[in-house]
Design a protein around this motif. Structure first.
Motif, short mmCIF file in Angstrom:
data_model
loop_
_atom_site.label_atom_id
_atom_site.label_comp_id
_atom_site.label_asym_id
_atom_site.label_seq_id
_atom_site.Cartn_x
_atom_site.Cartn_y
_atom_site.Cartn_z
N GLU A 88 0.87 -1.18 0.00
CA GLU A 88 0.00 0.00 0.00
C GLU A 88 0.90 1.22 0.00
O GLU A 88 1.68 1.42 0.93
CB GLU A 88 -0.92 0.03 1.22
CG GLU A 88 -1.91 1.18 1.17
CD GLU A 88 -2.94 1.11 2.28
OE1 GLU A 88 -3.64 2.13 2.49
OE2 GLU A 88 -3.04 0.06 2.94
N GLY A 89 0.81 2.01 -1.08
CA GLY A 89 1.74 3.12 -1.22
C GLY A 89 3.15 2.58 -1.34
O GLY A 89 3.44 1.67 -2.13
N TYR A 90 4.04 3.09 -0.52
CA TYR A 90 5.43 2.64 -0.53
C TYR A 90 5.74 1.75 0.69
O TYR A 90 6.90 1.65 1.10
CB TYR A 90 6.38 3.84 -0.57
CG TYR A 90 6.40 4.53 -1.92
CD1 TYR A 90 6.96 3.91 -3.03
CD2 TYR A 90 5.87 5.80 -2.07
CE1 TYR A 90 6.98 4.52 -4.27
CE2 TYR A 90 5.88 6.44 -3.30
CZ TYR A 90 6.44 5.79 -4.40
OH TYR A 90 6.46 6.41 -5.63
N THR A 91 4.71 1.11 1.22
CA THR A 91 4.89 0.21 2.35
C THR A 91 4.59 -1.23 1.92
O THR A 91 3.54 -1.51 1.35
CB THR A 91 3.98 0.59 3.53
OG1 THR A 91 4.28 1.92 3.95
CG2 THR A 91 4.19 -0.36 4.70
N VAL A 92 5.55 -2.11 2.19
CA VAL A 92 5.37 -3.54 1.94
C VAL A 92 5.10 -4.20 3.29
O VAL A 92 5.91 -4.09 4.21
CB VAL A 92 6.62 -4.16 1.30
CG1 VAL A 92 6.43 -5.66 1.08
CG2 VAL A 92 6.95 -3.46 -0.01
N THR A 93 3.95 -4.87 3.40
CA THR A 93 3.53 -5.47 4.67
C THR A 93 3.64 -6.98 4.61
O THR A 93 3.22 -7.61 3.64
CB THR A 93 2.09 -5.07 5.01
OG1 THR A 93 2.01 -3.64 5.06
CG2 THR A 93 1.66 -5.64 6.35
N VAL A 94 4.20 -7.54 5.67
CA VAL A 94 4.30 -9.00 5.82
C VAL A 94 3.55 -9.36 7.10
O VAL A 94 4.05 -9.15 8.21
CB VAL A 94 5.76 -9.46 5.91
CG1 VAL A 94 5.83 -10.99 6.01
CG2 VAL A 94 6.57 -8.96 4.71
N ASP A 95 2.33 -9.86 6.95
CA ASP A 95 1.53 -10.21 8.13
C ASP A 95 0.71 -11.47 7.91
O ASP A 95 -0.32 -11.68 8.54
CB ASP A 95 0.62 -9.05 8.52
CG ASP A 95 -0.42 -8.72 7.44
OD1 ASP A 95 -0.34 -9.30 6.34
OD2 ASP A 95 -1.30 -7.88 7.71
N ASP A 96 1.15 -12.36 7.01
CA ASP A 96 0.49 -13.64 6.77
C ASP A 96 0.35 -14.38 8.10
O ASP A 96 1.35 -14.61 8.79
CB ASP A 96 1.33 -14.45 5.79
CG ASP A 96 0.66 -15.73 5.32
OD1 ASP A 96 -0.06 -16.35 6.12
OD2 ASP A 96 0.90 -16.13 4.17
N PRO A 97 -0.87 -14.78 8.49
CA PRO A 97 -1.04 -15.46 9.78
C PRO A 97 -0.22 -16.74 9.91
O PRO A 97 0.11 -17.16 11.02
CB PRO A 97 -2.54 -15.75 9.84
CG PRO A 97 -3.04 -15.59 8.44
CD PRO A 97 -2.14 -14.60 7.79
N LEU A 98 0.13 -17.37 8.79
CA LEU A 98 0.96 -18.57 8.87
C LEU A 98 2.34 -18.23 9.45
O LEU A 98 2.97 -19.07 10.08
CB LEU A 98 1.12 -19.20 7.47
CG LEU A 98 1.95 -20.49 7.41
CD1 LEU A 98 1.26 -21.61 8.17
CD2 LEU A 98 2.20 -20.89 5.96
#
Length: 603
Positions: A462-472
């Protein structure tokens, strides 16, 4: 008698209608007494499965007579009537090897193909015999002298059938029906990004053992304990209460144990002065396990691997995983890697790149590859083909995936190089998928507490943010994920603006990044498919990734260009995925040297 026949037919139908997954595999086949069945096998292409199904689409081998199939191996001399096939007059294929790369008319073939191999043997009364396959892609129906031994599914895992009572004194013939058709409920599923090489792709051996033999063993350091070797030895046979001896001469170990009623020995041996296995010093010890008249020799390294916060510790020392991804494919001689020379070449290329780590994607690679990694000092990420969109809610699909995972762990549990078991790649987050893959993680942990568990996850932007939050990720040991900034999203020059929001206090390993380039095609850094563009992506990626807190490794995609039906551009791809740092002719692209320089800077 009538009801007995009905019962037998039902039993046969049950046995042969379901794949054989859960056999206990013989450990270390390479160092056993065996007869190689490699070589030239006769083959018959059978796209309509005429040799397996009658005109009502019923399997011949499930009919009351069991007659009519190609597995009978009839010819003009022994056929009771008309036949419409003849193995002996048919062409041959090399085994091990895939059919796609050996015959031009089979390059894109997906379907059924029959193999036949004659061999001569005089079975001895005091021996047992097993037909062992290193791998067959994908579904294999195996027959010996016209009788069905069983079925196996899974294109990259070993399997075996005992044939002690099936062999004849003299001439014998082995027939294998292989089908590599992609199906939604299989593992992998219909949609992949690699060539679907069909055939008997790894070694075939007739393994010879005593009546009671050493079927399995594990010899490893205890979980994060550098002063104890633990493990087990499993005997198989009538007199299972045998004596078992474990010797490691260089460590002064010579221990004797009595097996329990099930033929198993569990042991724990204190050790000192061990030289621990590492990429810098890949020390392997000679381990001899003996029982009765049998002695099995292995070369085993001892090391520990664990995580602490955002760090990875090998033998209690912090390590950065300088890696690269590799497919089981020889770019110079099309097809699967067949020989030790093929495999050594790939790993030597990785070493020259500066790697101490390889991701063997996206399925179980050849056992020889893992043993070479042991010898050459390359840590290994081992993966199963739970890839993209599996049938998450299908119980048979889950069982298939689990069994492939179990076979990989069973085969490679003594290899020091394997530090990570991966349960899959780029799978979409859903409740059903979370349960499926979470169960695989739990299964690994129940079997092996001496390695890390991971998966190649996807990211959100989102925008220039890469998010890593996969519940696995909460169940894994690593925050490991694929990202393709500068290729599938945004331009390379924009990557400096990105930051990563990683929701796990764990070591970060970037399991894929990169871009495609046609070797020898040049332009400026913004010219798509040029070596300069791929080079630019790597330069900007490494700058971006260096800003990640807890970055402890990477396996960019990929060492060498590889074939894929998904890559169809007639100029730049021509059915090759061009993300390799080395071309299919062995030419190093400019991005190769960017990564090589980066790895050198970490020393």
């Amino acid at each position: 008698m009538k009801y007995l026949k009905i019962f037998v037919l039902v039993l046969v139908a049950i046995v042969y209608s379901f794949p054989v997954f859960s056999q206990t595999l013989i450990q270390n086949v390479e160092n056993r007494e065996k007869i190689s069945l490699n070589g030239r096998w006769n083959y018959i292409i059978d796209p309509y499965q005429m040799g397996y199904l009658d005109y009502r689409q019923e399997p011949f081998d499930e009919s009351p007579s069991g007659k009519g199939g190609f597995y009978e191996n009839l010819n003009a001399d022994n056929a009771p009537g008309r036949i419409e096939y003849n193995f002996d007059l048919s062409s041959t294929l090399k085994v091990p090897g895939d059919w796609n790369s050996q015959e031009e008319n089979l390059e894109l073939y997906e379907g059924t193909l029959w193999y036949k191999r004659d061999f001569t043997i005089s079975p001895e009364m005091n021996n047992r015999y097993f037909v062992h396959f290193g791998a067959v892609n994908y579904e294999a129906h195996v027959y010996l002298n016209g009788e069905k031994l069983g079925v196996h599914k899974g294109g990259f895992t070993p399997f075996q059938f005992e044939v002690t009572g099936n062999l004849k004194d003299g001439e014998n013939f082995l027939v294998v029906m292989v089908n590599n058709t992609r199906k939604q409920d299989e593992v992998p599923t219909v949609n992949t990004d690699w060539w679907n090489y069909g055939g008997i792709t790894r070694d075939v051996n007739l393994v010879i053992t005593p009546k009671t033999f050493i079927s399995d063993y594990k010899v490893q350091l205890a979980d994060n304990n550098m002063d104890r070797i633990t493990g087990y030895v499993q005997l198989n046979g009538a007199s299972e209460r045998g004596n078992v001896q474990v010797e490691i001469p260089e460590l002064g170990i010579n221990e004797s144990f009595n097996a329990d009623a099930s033929g198993k020995v569990d042991f724990e041996i204190p050790v000192s002065n061990v030289k621990y296995w590492s990429p810098d010093e890949p020390v392997l010890y000679q381990v001899d396990i003996s029982s009765g008249k049998e002695r099995v020799r292995d070369e085993i390294g001892f090391r520990t691997i664990e995580t602490q916060g955002k760090n990875i510790l090998l033998n209690d020392k912090s390590i950065f995983l300088k890696g690269i991804s590799i497919h089981d494919e020889n770019p110079l001689v099309e097809g699967r890697l067949r020989t030790e020379g093929d495999m050594r070449m790939m790993l030597e290329w990785a070493k020259e790149l500066g790697c101490n780590f390889v991701r063997l994607a996206h399925y179980t690679h050849n056992e020889k590859m893992i043993r070479l990694a042991d010898e050459m000092g390359l840590m290994v990420w081992a993966e199963i083909p739970v890839y993209w969109t599996i049938s998450w809610e299908n119980e048979a699909t889950y069982q298939n995936a689990e069994n492939q995972l179990l076979a990989a762990i069973d085969r490679d549990k003594n290899r020091a190089s394997v530090i990570i078991w991966s349960v899959g790649n780029e799978t979409p987050v859903t409740e059903a998928r979370n349960k499926f893959m979470g169960n695989l993680v739990s299964k690994v942990r129940s079997l092996d507490d001496t390695r890390l568990v991971a998966a190649a996850l996807e990211v959100e932007r989102e925008g220039y943010t890469v998010t890593v939050d996969d519940p696995l990720g909460a169940k894994l040991d690593l925050a490991s994920f694929n990202e393709y900034g500068g290729w599938y999203w945004d331009k390379p020059g924009e990557l400096s603006k990105y930051t990563f929001d990683i929701h796990f206090n764990k070591p970060v390993v970037i399991t894929e990044f990169g871009g495609g380039a046609l070797a020898g095609f040049h332009g400026d850094k913004n010219t798509m498919w040029s070596e300069e563009h791929q080079e630019f992506i790597y330069e900007e990626q490494l700058k971006m990734l260096n800003k990640i807190d807890g970055l402890r490794g990477m396996t960019p995609w990929i060492l060498v260009d590889f074939k894929s039906p998904r890559r169809q551009h007639p100029v730049y791809q021509n059915f090759w995925n061009r993300k390799g740092l080395i071309s299919e002719t062995g030419e190093k692209k400019k991005a190769y040297f960017v990564l090589q320089d980066y790895y050198e800077s970490l020393d």
